[in-house]
Structures are given as structure tokens and as C-alpha cells.
Design an enzyme around this catalytic site. Structure first.
Site, PDB file in Angstrom:
ATOM      1  N   LYS A   1       2.474  -3.316   7.257  1.00 35.47           N
ATOM      2  CA  LYS A   1       2.736  -3.492   5.820  1.00 35.47           C
ATOM      3  C   LYS A   1       4.160  -3.034   5.499  1.00 35.47           C
ATOM      4  O   LYS A   1       4.856  -3.654   4.692  1.00 35.47           O
ATOM      5  CB  LYS A   1       1.720  -2.697   4.977  1.00 35.47           C
TER       6      LYS A   1
ATOM      7  N   THR B   1       0.821  -1.218   0.000  1.00 32.88           N
ATOM      8  CA  THR B   1       0.000   0.000   0.000  1.00 32.88           C
ATOM      9  C   THR B   1       0.854   1.268   0.000  1.00 32.88           C
ATOM     10  O   THR B   1       1.993   1.254   0.495  1.00 32.88           O
ATOM     11  CB  THR B   1      -0.882  -0.005   1.276  1.00 32.88           C
ATOM     12  N   ASP B   2       0.270   2.350  -0.497  1.00 32.93           N
ATOM     13  CA  ASP B   2       0.976   3.640  -0.440  1.00 32.93           C
ATOM     14  C   ASP B   2       1.007   4.195   0.987  1.00 32.93           C
ATOM     15  O   ASP B   2       1.722   5.158   1.269  1.00 32.93           O
ATOM     16  CB  ASP B   2       0.330   4.654  -1.391  1.00 32.93           C
ATOM     17  N   GLU B   3       0.225   3.571   1.901  1.00 33.23           N
ATOM     18  CA  GLU B   3       0.151   4.099   3.267  1.00 33.23           C
ATOM     19  C   GLU B   3       1.474   3.953   4.009  1.00 33.23           C
ATOM     20  O   GLU B   3       1.699   4.605   5.029  1.00 33.23           O
ATOM     21  CB  GLU B   3      -0.992   3.436   4.039  1.00 33.23           C
TER      22      GLU B   3
HETATM   23  P1  NAD Z   1      -9.296  -7.738   2.274  1.00 37.86           P
HETATM   24  O1  NAD Z   1      -9.276  -7.439   3.733  1.00 37.86           O
HETATM   25  O2  NAD Z   1     -10.538  -7.515   1.498  1.00 37.86           O
HETATM   26  O3  NAD Z   1      -8.892  -9.274   2.041  1.00 37.86           O
HETATM   27  C1  NAD Z   1      -7.864  -9.900   2.766  1.00 37.86           C
HETATM   28  C2  NAD Z   1      -7.986 -11.403   2.550  1.00 37.86           C
HETATM   29  O4  NAD Z   1      -6.909 -12.044   3.251  1.00 37.86           O
HETATM   30  C3  NAD Z   1      -9.285 -11.998   3.100  1.00 37.86           C
HETATM   31  O5  NAD Z   1      -9.861 -12.876   2.152  1.00 37.86           O
HETATM   32  C4  NAD Z   1      -8.836 -12.759   4.339  1.00 37.86           C
HETATM   33  O6  NAD Z   1      -9.654 -13.895   4.629  1.00 37.86           O
HETATM   34  C5  NAD Z   1      -7.427 -13.166   3.960  1.00 37.86           C
HETATM   35  N1  NAD Z   1      -6.566 -13.400   5.134  1.00 37.86           N
HETATM   36  C6  NAD Z   1      -6.436 -12.609   6.234  1.00 37.86           C
HETATM   37  N2  NAD Z   1      -5.569 -13.176   7.098  1.00 37.86           N
HETATM   38  C7  NAD Z   1      -5.129 -14.323   6.523  1.00 37.86           C
HETATM   39  C8  NAD Z   1      -4.211 -15.327   6.913  1.00 37.86           C
HETATM   40  N3  NAD Z   1      -3.558 -15.263   8.098  1.00 37.86           N
HETATM   41  N4  NAD Z   1      -3.982 -16.356   6.078  1.00 37.86           N
HETATM   42  C9  NAD Z   1      -4.635 -16.435   4.881  1.00 37.86           C
HETATM   43  N5  NAD Z   1      -5.531 -15.516   4.466  1.00 37.86           N
HETATM   44  C10 NAD Z   1      -5.760 -14.474   5.275  1.00 37.86           C
HETATM   45  O7  NAD Z   1      -8.075  -6.919   1.678  1.00 37.86           O
HETATM   46  P2  NAD Z   1      -7.924  -6.225   0.242  1.00 37.86           P
HETATM   47  O8  NAD Z   1      -8.504  -4.877   0.282  1.00 37.86           O
HETATM   48  O9  NAD Z   1      -8.343  -7.187  -0.818  1.00 37.86           O
HETATM   49  O10 NAD Z   1      -6.339  -6.059   0.188  1.00 37.86           O
HETATM   50  C11 NAD Z   1      -5.517  -7.087  -0.332  1.00 37.86           C
HETATM   51  C12 NAD Z   1      -4.067  -6.657  -0.199  1.00 37.86           C
HETATM   52  O11 NAD Z   1      -3.862  -5.446  -0.903  1.00 37.86           O
HETATM   53  C13 NAD Z   1      -3.641  -6.401   1.258  1.00 37.86           C
HETATM   54  O12 NAD Z   1      -2.337  -6.904   1.431  1.00 37.86           O
HETATM   55  C14 NAD Z   1      -3.647  -4.885   1.365  1.00 37.86           C
HETATM   56  O13 NAD Z   1      -2.695  -4.438   2.304  1.00 37.86           O
HETATM   57  C15 NAD Z   1      -3.286  -4.471  -0.053  1.00 37.86           C
HETATM   58  N6  NAD Z   1      -3.824  -3.163  -0.480  1.00 37.86           N
HETATM   59  C16 NAD Z   1      -5.153  -2.887  -0.383  1.00 37.86           C
HETATM   60  C17 NAD Z   1      -5.643  -1.652  -0.823  1.00 37.86           C
HETATM   61  C18 NAD Z   1      -7.107  -1.319  -0.778  1.00 37.86           C
HETATM   62  O14 NAD Z   1      -7.487  -0.177  -1.085  1.00 37.86           O
HETATM   63  N7  NAD Z   1      -7.989  -2.239  -0.424  1.00 37.86           N
HETATM   64  C19 NAD Z   1      -4.757  -0.710  -1.371  1.00 37.86           C
HETATM   65  C20 NAD Z   1      -3.394  -1.035  -1.452  1.00 37.86           C
HETATM   66  C21 NAD Z   1      -2.942  -2.269  -1.015  1.00 37.86           C
HETATM   67  P1  TYD Z   2     -10.714   3.689   4.269  1.00 39.01           P
HETATM   68  O1  TYD Z   2     -11.659   3.239   3.216  1.00 39.01           O
HETATM   69  O2  TYD Z   2     -10.776   3.075   5.623  1.00 39.01           O
HETATM   70  O3  TYD Z   2      -9.248   3.547   3.647  1.00 39.01           O
HETATM   71  P2  TYD Z   2      -7.815   4.102   4.219  1.00 39.01           P
HETATM   72  O4  TYD Z   2      -7.962   4.506   5.606  1.00 39.01           O
HETATM   73  O5  TYD Z   2      -6.975   2.873   4.073  1.00 39.01           O
HETATM   74  O6  TYD Z   2      -7.426   5.216   3.308  1.00 39.01           O
HETATM   75  O7  TYD Z   2     -10.883   5.255   4.465  1.00 39.01           O
HETATM   76  C1  TYD Z   2     -10.746   6.146   3.361  1.00 39.01           C
HETATM   77  C2  TYD Z   2     -10.893   7.550   3.904  1.00 39.01           C
HETATM   78  O8  TYD Z   2     -12.235   7.730   4.377  1.00 39.01           O
HETATM   79  C3  TYD Z   2      -9.999   7.844   5.090  1.00 39.01           C
HETATM   80  O9  TYD Z   2      -9.534   9.196   5.013  1.00 39.01           O
HETATM   81  C4  TYD Z   2     -10.906   7.671   6.304  1.00 39.01           C
HETATM   82  C5  TYD Z   2     -12.245   8.094   5.753  1.00 39.01           C
HETATM   83  N1  TYD Z   2     -13.425   7.412   6.365  1.00 39.01           N
HETATM   84  C6  TYD Z   2     -14.487   8.169   6.894  1.00 39.01           C
HETATM   85  O10 TYD Z   2     -14.469   9.422   6.853  1.00 39.01           O
HETATM   86  N2  TYD Z   2     -15.539   7.508   7.443  1.00 39.01           N
HETATM   87  C7  TYD Z   2     -15.590   6.145   7.515  1.00 39.01           C
HETATM   88  O11 TYD Z   2     -16.585   5.596   8.075  1.00 39.01           O
HETATM   89  C8  TYD Z   2     -14.514   5.386   6.956  1.00 39.01           C
HETATM   90  C9  TYD Z   2     -14.528   3.889   7.004  1.00 39.01           C
HETATM   91  C10 TYD Z   2     -13.451   6.068   6.390  1.00 39.01           C
END
Ligand code: NAD
Ligand code: TYD
Length: 368
Positions: A172, A143-145
Site C-alpha cells: 500500500k 491505510t494508516d498501516e
Molecule cells: P476487501 O478485501 O474487503 O475488498 C477488496 C475488493 O477488491 C474485493 O471486492 C476484491 O474482489 C477486489 N479486488 C481484489 N483484487 C482485485 C483486482 N486485481 N482487480 C479488481 N478488483 C480486485 O477490502 P476493504 O476492506 O474493502 O478495503 C478496501 C480498500 O481500503 C483497500 O485498498 C484497503 O487497503 C483500504 N483500507 C481498508 C481498511 C479496512 O479496515 N478494511 C482500512 C484502511 C484502508
Molecule cells: P485485522 O482485523 O486483521 O486488521 P489489521 O491487522 O489490518 O489491523 O486485525 C486487527 C487486530 O486484531 C490486529 O492487532 C490483529 C488482531 N487479530 C487477532 O488477535 N486475532 C485474529 O484472529 C485476527 C484476524 C486479528
């Protein structure tokens, strides 16, 4: 990424493939790459749903195998690597929600750090046993975080120092460093991608966009943290998936690639836009407008102000471009949730209700 034996299928081990991005990746990759076979290892936490693949056509389903298991389980990992000639690991499995990491950081250390470490160990062992094939890839989806928070100007590049704010981003960051260390120390061909906030189908409704969509539909308060002016750089999940395929096939081991959608928006603007999109579909206007549901709530502790990605590197080196425009992709996402309310109900377990109550103090009615 190449396979040692070109007559055979290319076998990917995808972790966390029943979550949001993993599901989209597997569905997308199976349809684009007919010679890929995917083993999907997922622990099915609250965020994972193996039913996401129930509607796959047979031609795709026959190349997907679901394994219910934990990435921390070293003997299961060894078994998977010995049973299959894995050409690449695509590592999504993680605890992924910042707010949950604030209330319970330990699970983030366990899965994101220890889990990644175990997966690296098993990958390294298998890679060595097979004579260190050059084409092997360990793609770590991050992630960019990890870069922390930006002011009003500037962008994260691959050279930006890590400065994570939340237990989620710290875990991460640690896992990214492990992947880099396994490349530098042992030569394991790992690549790290750092992407901005994704949105699209199958996202668990604890994250901003799906939470707001469902609360609007159900006429519940729309909880906006702080002043609502925090900025995220939104990336449609299918654009992320196409970038990951590019990186797998053409990316250079040891490198980092930033992936962003080039769509910076303030949270409050997203919420207003979702209200308008849903009101026009649900026939609400005037006093019934969903804008009345917007509720400012106390800010998230350590809340990063702005994320914005400079993705010149992946564009220049790999020729990747996001294909979806933000407004159209957001509309498609709204449509998807309206068309998949049964999916929503199926993933709203008792655990989900407890989370909403704990985080927002809103009591979810049973059977809702
Ligand atoms: P998500 O939370 O929707 O899915 C995570 C999955 O991992 C789930 O299916 C969960 O059951 C599985 N999991 C959790 N713990 C586990 C374990 N110990 N063993 C096996 N499986 C396990 O997450 P996502 O949004 O699909 O993100 C996927 C990846 O991408 C993550 O690594 C996250 O850090 C990264 N990412 C997400 C975003 C975003 O905006 N969602 C952005 C950048 C990077
Ligand atoms: P989120 O979807 O949790 O992603 P991230 O924190 O990883 O960026 O949140 C996106 C943005 O929205 C973040 O600035 C927090 C804000 N947010 C709210 O204002 N209300 C909410 O209920 C949630 C879940 C997020």
C-alpha cells in the site's frame, strides 16, 4: 470534483466496489448523490461479492453498473475510459488482509502495486485525451498501516514518515507513492486518504471483528494474537464513506488526508465486549458465557503494536467529523451479522474454509 457538462450525470469509476468498504461506499454514495452514476470494476476475488447489490432499490440500481474485471487489465481499463466520461476514480481494489500477505505476499505486489500502476496509467491517458479537466480526481483509498507502529503515545499525522511492517502495508505504501508521483510528475489530480481500521456491515469474516462475531455465534475458539494488547483506532465504515465523499468533492489534489474514528481499543477489550453483546442477545451466561472461548495464540510476525490517527487536517479543512459512536456502531454491526447469516453462508466458499484451516488450524465442517 466537477463534471465538464453539468447537465450530465457525474460518472465515477469505483474499483473493488464489491468488497467491504467499496460496497458500503457505493450504497451510501448512490443514495446521497442522485446525480452520480457508478461503474464498479471488481475481479471478485474471495473478498468480493456482486450479490451485495441485489437488494438495491431500482432508483439506485439504475445508476450502478457492475463490471467483472481486473485492474491489471490495461485494455479493459482503456475501454472503460473510452466508453464513459469518467469524472473520478475511487480506488479501493486491493488485497487487504495482513495475515494473508504474510503467507502469500506476491498477490499483494500484483494487485496493490502493479494494479494501481495500470489504473494510474489508464487514468493519465484518458485525462490527457480529454484535455486535462481540472475537476478530475483519482482518489486512492489507503491505510494508516503505511506509517508503521506507534508506542503508547503519539498519533500518525500526514507528515509521519512511512515505515510499513507487513507485505500488505509495504504494497500500500508503494501504491501511495505512485499516486503522489503521478501528481508531481504529470499533474494527474490524485489524492491519498489513509484511514484507520474500519468495521461494519459486509466485512469479510477474516478480519478481527466479524471473525470474532461469527466464532462467538458458533461457539468456536476466539484466537487472540500475542497478549491481546495491540491497539487499533476503530472507524465505522459509514463515517469513512462520508469522509471519502468530502475528499472527492472538496479535497485538494496532491494532498493526503488521514481519517480516523478516535476510538482506540485493545484487541482483547473488543473481544470481551463482543462476548458480552452476543451473550445478552443469545441468552448465554455463567458457565456458558462466551468469554470461555477466548484463546491466546502465537503473535503475528511483525505485529504493529498501536495505530492512532490525528485527523485534525480533514476536520479543519473539510469540516468532516465521524458521526457514529463506537459502542453503538459495534452493536449495530453485531445486529447486522445476526440478521444476515445467509450473506455469511454465501461468502464462506471452499476458499474461506481452507484459509481458516491454514491460519488457525481449525477444520471447518462442510455445510457449516
Ligand atoms: P476487501 O478485501 O474487503 O475488498 C477488496 C475488493 O477488491 C474485493 O471486492 C476484491 O474482489 C477486489 N479486488 C481484489 N483484487 C482485485 C483486482 N486485481 N482487480 C479488481 N478488483 C480486485 O477490502 P476493504 O476492506 O474493502 O478495503 C478496501 C480498500 O481500503 C483497500 O485498498 C484497503 O487497503 C483500504 N483500507 C481498508 C481498511 C479496512 O479496515 N478494511 C482500512 C484502511 C484502508
Ligand atoms: P485485522 O482485523 O486483521 O486488521 P489489521 O491487522 O489490518 O489491523 O486485525 C486487527 C487486530 O486484531 C490486529 O492487532 C490483529 C488482531 N487479530 C487477532 O488477535 N486475532 C485474529 O484472529 C485476527 C484476524 C486479528
Amino acid at each position: 470534483m466537477t463534471d465538464d457538462n453539468t447537465d450530465e450525470m457525474i460518472h465515477l469509476l469505483v474499483t473493488g466496489g464489491a468488497g467491504f468498504i467499496g460496497t458500503n461506499f457505493i450504497r451510501h454514495a448512490l443514495s446521497l448523490r442522485p446525480d452520480w452514476f457508478i461503474t464498479n470494476l471488481d475481479a471478485l476475488t474471495y473478498a468480493g461479492n456482486s450479490a451485495n447489490f441485489n437488494d438495491l432499490p431500482q432508483a439506485l440500481a439504475s445508476r450502478h453498473k457492475f463490471i467483472h474485471g481486473d485492474i491489471r487489465d490495461a485494455s479493459l481499463l482503456d475501454q472503460l475510459f473510452s466508453e464513459h466520461e469518467i469524472s473520478a476514480v475511487v480506488h479501493f481494489a486491493a488485497e487487504s488482509h495482513v495475515d494473508r500477505s504474510i503467507l502469500g505476499p506476491e498477490a499483494f505486489v500484483e494487485t496493490n502495486i502493479t494494479g494501481t500502476f495500470r489504473l494510474l496509467e489508464a487514468s493519465l491517458k484518458a485525462w490527457r485525451v480529454r484535455g486535462k479537466p481540472e475537476g478530475f480526481r483519482f482518489l486512492h483509498v489507503s491505510t494508516d498501516e503505511v506509517y508503521g507502529s506507534l508506542g503508547p503515545q503519539g498519533y500518525f499525522t500526514e507528515q509521519t514518515p512511512y515505515e510499513p511492517s507487513s507485505p500488505y502495508s509495504a504494497s500500500k505504501a508503494a501504491s501511495d507513492h505512485f499516486v503522489k508521483a503521478y501528481f508531481r510528475t504529470y499533474g494527474l489530480p490524485g489524492i491519498v486518504t489513509n484511514s484507520s481500521n474500519n468495521f461494519g456491515p459486509y466485512q469479510f469474516p477474516e478480519k478481527l471483528i466479524p471473525l470474532m462475531i461469527l466464532n462467538i455465534v458458533e461457539q468456536k475458539p476466539l484466537p487472540v494474537y500475542g497478549d491481546g494488547k495491540n491497539v487499533r483506532d476503530w472507524l465505522y465504515v459509514l463515517d469513512h464513506c462520508s469522509a471519502l465523499i468530502k475528499v472527492l468533492e472538496e479535497g485538494r489534489p496532491g494532498e493526503t488526508y488521514n481519517i480516523g474514528g478516535g476510538a482506540e481499543r485493545q484487541n482483547i477489550d473488543i473481544v470481551h465486549l463482543l462476548c458480552d453483546l452476543l451473550d445478552s442477545r443469545l441468552g448465554r451466561s455463567g458457565e456458558q458465557s462466551s468469554q470461555r472461548l477466548v484463546t491466546f495464540v502465537p503473535d503475528r510476525p511483525g505485529h504493529d503494536r498501536r495505530y492512532a490517527i490525528d485527523c485534525t487536517k480533514i476536520k479543519r479543512e473539510l469540516g468532516w467529523e465521524p458521526e457514529h459512536r463506537f459502542d453503538q456502531a459495534l452493536e449495530a454491526t453485531v445486529e447486522w451479522y445476526l440478521d444476515h447469516m445467509q450473506w455469511v453462508e454465501s461468502i464462506r466458499s471452499g476458499e474461506y474454509r481452507k484459509w481458516i484451516e491454514r491460519q488457525y488450524g481449525i477444520k471447518e465442517e462442510v455445510g457449516n
